[in-house]
Design an enzyme around this catalytic site. Structure first.
Site, PDB file in Angstrom:
ATOM      1  N   GLU A  95      -3.504   6.658   3.368  1.00  0.00           N
ATOM      2  CA  GLU A  95      -3.269   7.381   2.128  1.00  0.00           C
ATOM      3  C   GLU A  95      -3.955   6.702   0.953  1.00  0.00           C
ATOM      4  OE1 GLU A  95       1.012   9.201   3.517  1.00  0.00           O
ATOM      5  OE2 GLU A  95       1.042   7.821   1.848  1.00  0.00           O
ATOM      6  N   CYS A 108      -5.878   4.031  -6.188  1.00  0.00           N
ATOM      7  CA  CYS A 108      -5.243   3.006  -5.363  1.00  0.00           C
ATOM      8  C   CYS A 108      -5.666   3.276  -3.922  1.00  0.00           C
ATOM      9  CB  CYS A 108      -3.730   3.137  -5.538  1.00  0.00           C
ATOM     10  SG  CYS A 108      -2.784   2.043  -4.484  1.00  0.00           S
ATOM     11  N   CYS A 115      -0.197  -2.313   8.418  1.00  0.00           N
ATOM     12  CA  CYS A 115      -0.336  -3.701   7.964  1.00  0.00           C
ATOM     13  C   CYS A 115       0.406  -4.586   8.953  1.00  0.00           C
ATOM     14  CB  CYS A 115       0.251  -3.872   6.564  1.00  0.00           C
ATOM     15  SG  CYS A 115       0.006  -5.559   5.933  1.00  0.00           S
ATOM     16  N   CYS A 119       6.199  -7.284   5.359  1.00  0.00           N
ATOM     17  CA  CYS A 119       7.087  -7.630   4.244  1.00  0.00           C
ATOM     18  C   CYS A 119       8.301  -6.706   4.313  1.00  0.00           C
ATOM     19  CB  CYS A 119       6.355  -7.455   2.911  1.00  0.00           C
ATOM     20  SG  CYS A 119       4.874  -8.475   2.808  1.00  0.00           S
ATOM     21  N   CYS A 122       8.479  -3.163   2.353  1.00  0.00           N
ATOM     22  CA  CYS A 122       7.274  -2.319   2.284  1.00  0.00           C
ATOM     23  C   CYS A 122       7.222  -1.302   3.421  1.00  0.00           C
ATOM     24  CB  CYS A 122       6.038  -3.209   2.313  1.00  0.00           C
ATOM     25  SG  CYS A 122       4.499  -2.291   2.393  1.00  0.00           S
ATOM     26  N   SER A 201      -5.498  -6.821  -4.368  1.00  0.00           N
ATOM     27  CA  SER A 201      -4.117  -7.306  -4.350  1.00  0.00           C
ATOM     28  C   SER A 201      -3.841  -7.956  -3.004  1.00  0.00           C
ATOM     29  CB  SER A 201      -3.165  -6.124  -4.571  1.00  0.00           C
ATOM     30  OG  SER A 201      -1.830  -6.529  -4.422  1.00  0.00           O
ATOM     31  N   SER A 223       0.840 -10.778  -4.825  1.00  0.00           N
ATOM     32  CA  SER A 223       2.209 -10.311  -4.602  1.00  0.00           C
ATOM     33  C   SER A 223       3.091 -11.517  -4.357  1.00  0.00           C
ATOM     34  CB  SER A 223       2.235  -9.378  -3.382  1.00  0.00           C
ATOM     35  OG  SER A 223       1.495  -8.229  -3.673  1.00  0.00           O
ATOM     36  N   LEU A 224       3.864 -11.888  -5.363  1.00  0.00           N
ATOM     37  CA  LEU A 224       4.674 -13.110  -5.237  1.00  0.00           C
ATOM     38  C   LEU A 224       6.105 -12.755  -4.824  1.00  0.00           C
ATOM     39  CD1 LEU A 224       4.326 -16.172  -5.543  1.00  0.00           C
ATOM     40  CD2 LEU A 224       5.200 -15.947  -7.866  1.00  0.00           C
ATOM     41  N   CYS A 344       4.240   2.874  -5.295  1.00  0.00           N
ATOM     42  CA  CYS A 344       3.962   1.586  -4.643  1.00  0.00           C
ATOM     43  C   CYS A 344       4.869   1.344  -3.455  1.00  0.00           C
ATOM     44  CB  CYS A 344       4.272   0.462  -5.620  1.00  0.00           C
ATOM     45  SG  CYS A 344       2.871  -0.170  -6.415  1.00  0.00           S
TER      46      CYS A 344
HETATM   47  N1  SAH Z   1      -1.067  -5.940   0.938  1.00  0.00           N
HETATM   48  C1  SAH Z   1      -1.334  -6.090  -0.417  1.00  0.00           C
HETATM   49  C2  SAH Z   1      -1.666  -4.793  -1.128  1.00  0.00           C
HETATM   50  C3  SAH Z   1      -0.824  -3.587  -0.804  1.00  0.00           C
HETATM   51  S1  SAH Z   1       0.825  -3.546  -1.365  1.00  0.00           S
HETATM   52  C4  SAH Z   1      -0.209  -6.815  -1.117  1.00  0.00           C
HETATM   53  O1  SAH Z   1       0.836  -6.992  -0.516  1.00  0.00           O
HETATM   54  O2  SAH Z   1      -0.418  -7.247  -2.243  1.00  0.00           O
HETATM   55  C5  SAH Z   1       0.670  -3.231  -3.114  1.00  0.00           C
HETATM   56  C6  SAH Z   1       1.878  -3.714  -3.938  1.00  0.00           C
HETATM   57  O3  SAH Z   1       3.044  -2.892  -3.719  1.00  0.00           O
HETATM   58  C7  SAH Z   1       2.300  -5.123  -3.558  1.00  0.00           C
HETATM   59  O4  SAH Z   1       2.554  -5.913  -4.690  1.00  0.00           O
HETATM   60  C8  SAH Z   1       3.546  -4.871  -2.781  1.00  0.00           C
HETATM   61  O5  SAH Z   1       4.342  -5.985  -2.712  1.00  0.00           O
HETATM   62  C9  SAH Z   1       4.168  -3.729  -3.523  1.00  0.00           C
HETATM   63  N2  SAH Z   1       5.207  -3.025  -2.767  1.00  0.00           N
HETATM   64  C10 SAH Z   1       5.296  -2.895  -1.423  1.00  0.00           C
HETATM   65  N3  SAH Z   1       6.394  -2.173  -1.102  1.00  0.00           N
HETATM   66  C11 SAH Z   1       7.017  -1.850  -2.259  1.00  0.00           C
HETATM   67  C12 SAH Z   1       8.171  -1.070  -2.568  1.00  0.00           C
HETATM   68  N4  SAH Z   1       8.905  -0.492  -1.619  1.00  0.00           N
HETATM   69  N5  SAH Z   1       8.500  -0.927  -3.862  1.00  0.00           N
HETATM   70  C13 SAH Z   1       7.743  -1.473  -4.842  1.00  0.00           C
HETATM   71  N6  SAH Z   1       6.621  -2.197  -4.606  1.00  0.00           N
HETATM   72  C14 SAH Z   1       6.257  -2.381  -3.324  1.00  0.00           C
HETATM   73 FE1  SF4 Z   2       1.308  -5.506   4.060  1.00  0.00          FE
HETATM   74 FE2  SF4 Z   2       1.211  -5.680   1.376  1.00  0.00          FE
HETATM   75 FE3  SF4 Z   2       3.061  -4.136   2.600  1.00  0.00          FE
HETATM   76 FE4  SF4 Z   2       3.250  -6.784   2.762  1.00  0.00          FE
HETATM   77  S1  SF4 Z   2       3.387  -5.533   0.879  1.00  0.00           S
HETATM   78  S2  SF4 Z   2       3.504  -5.341   4.465  1.00  0.00           S
HETATM   79  S3  SF4 Z   2       1.099  -7.368   2.876  1.00  0.00           S
HETATM   80  S4  SF4 Z   2       0.850  -3.828   2.630  1.00  0.00           S
END
Ligand code: SAH
Ligand code: SF4
Length: 385
Positions: A95, A108, A115, A119, A122, A201, A223-224, A344
């Site tokens: 997407e 985006c 992935c 996390c 996500c 990112s 992404s911290l 996001c």
């Molecule tokens: N893999 C990369 C880029 C894709 S995720 C990364 O992790 O940085 C893009 C952003 O969306 C990241 O900061 C991620 O932590 C955030 N994200 C993922 N799932 C989310 C959710 N359910 N709600 C809000 N932000 C989220």
């Molecule tokens: Fe992958 Fe980024 Fe989602 Fe973590 S937040 S599972 S690194 S896409």
């Protein structure tokens, strides 16, 4: 997809196109001609490249083609955002999302189908991993956005002013392809986006951040999501391999390598009762003391496989206030395109999960943050690196 052995011109960086023409005994300006036809005029037929001689076009046709991923569906949100579902060569669906704002339009885009990093907050991670996208499939998303939004009608008024690699996947685990795609985004004969307007990112793939400076000077978002290793490892398994101190050191190294003064964006998804306490904000302020940066707070976006909740707007405000008082520039990402599942972390596509993670989730319904000691995702990461 056709022509198994043909070169896909969409996915060639300028240097690669120069090499191709060199092998054909042609000069390097041909590379710019081809890039302009494809990326500025939206041409998908070599025969339409009329400033290239007919015999050369014929030779090109024998060895190369212009292949783009397929748009399967286009959705428009009530707030003006667009989401496209794109089929890639592996058969997976990924997407991409377009977010119009006053004075700019942000695309985006995805870097992987799924992935491997899992996390806990996500939706993409919950799907498992299928494959890395090719350069053509990554840049193809930008190509399609231009085609869909204004049909490549005006190079000067392009609808996409910014690209963020914040869709599906971890860009730095598809390093070579992402670097090539980013170089095409930034080249004047293609999309001409400035280094400030292309953001990668990452969840913190330290060795890849360390080598980025040799390939690009694009902007960086990290992404911290937690101010200490214990919590970060619980919600982001990659932290067990690359803890916070190493990550911040690598980020500082990359920022120091840039010729202009730019700071990274620290992304922090706020999850109710997990990482949104005032003390977390204070610890975060302390942790980032020596790293000039901007902080972007993202209130958690819900999806069906997660029990996590979004914090109340007052706790988001409190969290922000603590960071502001500590001297940080803090933005809160407003949720856009929620109605079409394009916010996001809501991007899921439809991937053929090679890790079988989605099946395991469906079976066991384990959706709480979990600590894996033997994490196959990190093995995948190690293999790729
Ligand atoms: N893999 C990369 C880029 C894709 S995720 C990364 O992790 O940085 C893009 C952003 O969306 C990241 O900061 C991620 O932590 C955030 N994200 C993922 N799932 C989310 C959710 N359910 N709600 C809000 N932000 C989220
Ligand atoms: Fe992958 Fe980024 Fe989602 Fe973590 S937040 S599972 S690194 S896409």
């Amino acid at each position: 997809m056709t022509g198994v052995s043909k070169i896909n011109l969409v996915g060639l960086s300028r240097d690669q196109l120069i090499n191709l023409f060199d092998e054909l005994g042609e000069r390097k300006f041909r590379a710019d001609q081809v890039m302009k036809w494809i990326h500025q005029r939206g041409v998908t037929e070599i025969s339409e490249m009329t400033d290239i001689s007919k015999p050369l076009r014929e030779r090109l046709k024998k060895i190369s083609e212009i292949t783009l991923p397929k748009i399967l569906k286009s959705l428009v949100s009530v707030d003006g955002c667009h989401k496209w579902i794109v089929e890639v060569e592996s058969g997976s669906k990924i997407e991409m999302v377009y977010i119009p704002e006053s004075g700019r339009g942000t695309l985006c885009i995805s870097s992987q189908a799924g992935c491997s990093l899992d996390c806990s907050f996500c939706a993409t991670g919950k799907q498992g991993f299928d494959s890395n996208l090719s350069v053509g499939e990554i840049i193809g998303q930008l190509w399609w956005a231009n085609e869909q939004l204004n049909g490549f009608s005006d190079v000067k008024e392009r609808p996409v002013s910014n690209v963020v690699m914040m869709g599906m996947g971890e860009p730095l685990l598809n390093f070579d392809n992402v670097m090539d795609a980013v170089s095409i985004m930034m080249h004047d004969s293609a999309y001409g986006l400035s280094k400030r307007k292309v953001t990668i990112s990452t969840s913190g793939v330290v060795p890849a951040i360390e080598k980025m400076k040799d390939f690009t000077d694009a902007s960086l978002a990290v992404s911290l999501h937690a101010p200490n290793d214990e919590l970060r490892s619980r919600i982001m398994p990659i932290n067990k391999k690359y803890p916070i101190a190493e990550l911040l050191k690598a980020v500082r190294g990359y920022m120091d390598s840039l010729k202009d003064k730019r700071v990274p964006v620290i992304e922090y998804t706020l999850i109710k009762g997990v990482n949104d306490h005032r003390q977390h904000a204070r610890d975060l302020a302390k942790l980032l003391e020596s790293l000039p940066c901007k902080i972007n707070l993202i209130p958690f976006n819900a999806f069906s496989l997660s029990e996590y909740k979004r914090p109340s707007s007052s706790s988001v405000t409190n969290f922000r206030q603590i960071l502001k008082e500590a001297g940080y520039t803090v933005t809160v990402r407003t949720t856009r395109a929620d109605d079409i599942g394009a916010a996001c972390g809501q991007l899921v596509g439809d991937i053929s999960d090679q890790t079988k993670r989605s099946a395991r989730y469906a079976k066991s319904r384990i959706i709480k943050a979990k600590l894996l000691t033997d994490d196959e995702n990190l093995l995948v990461a190690a293999d790729i690196l």
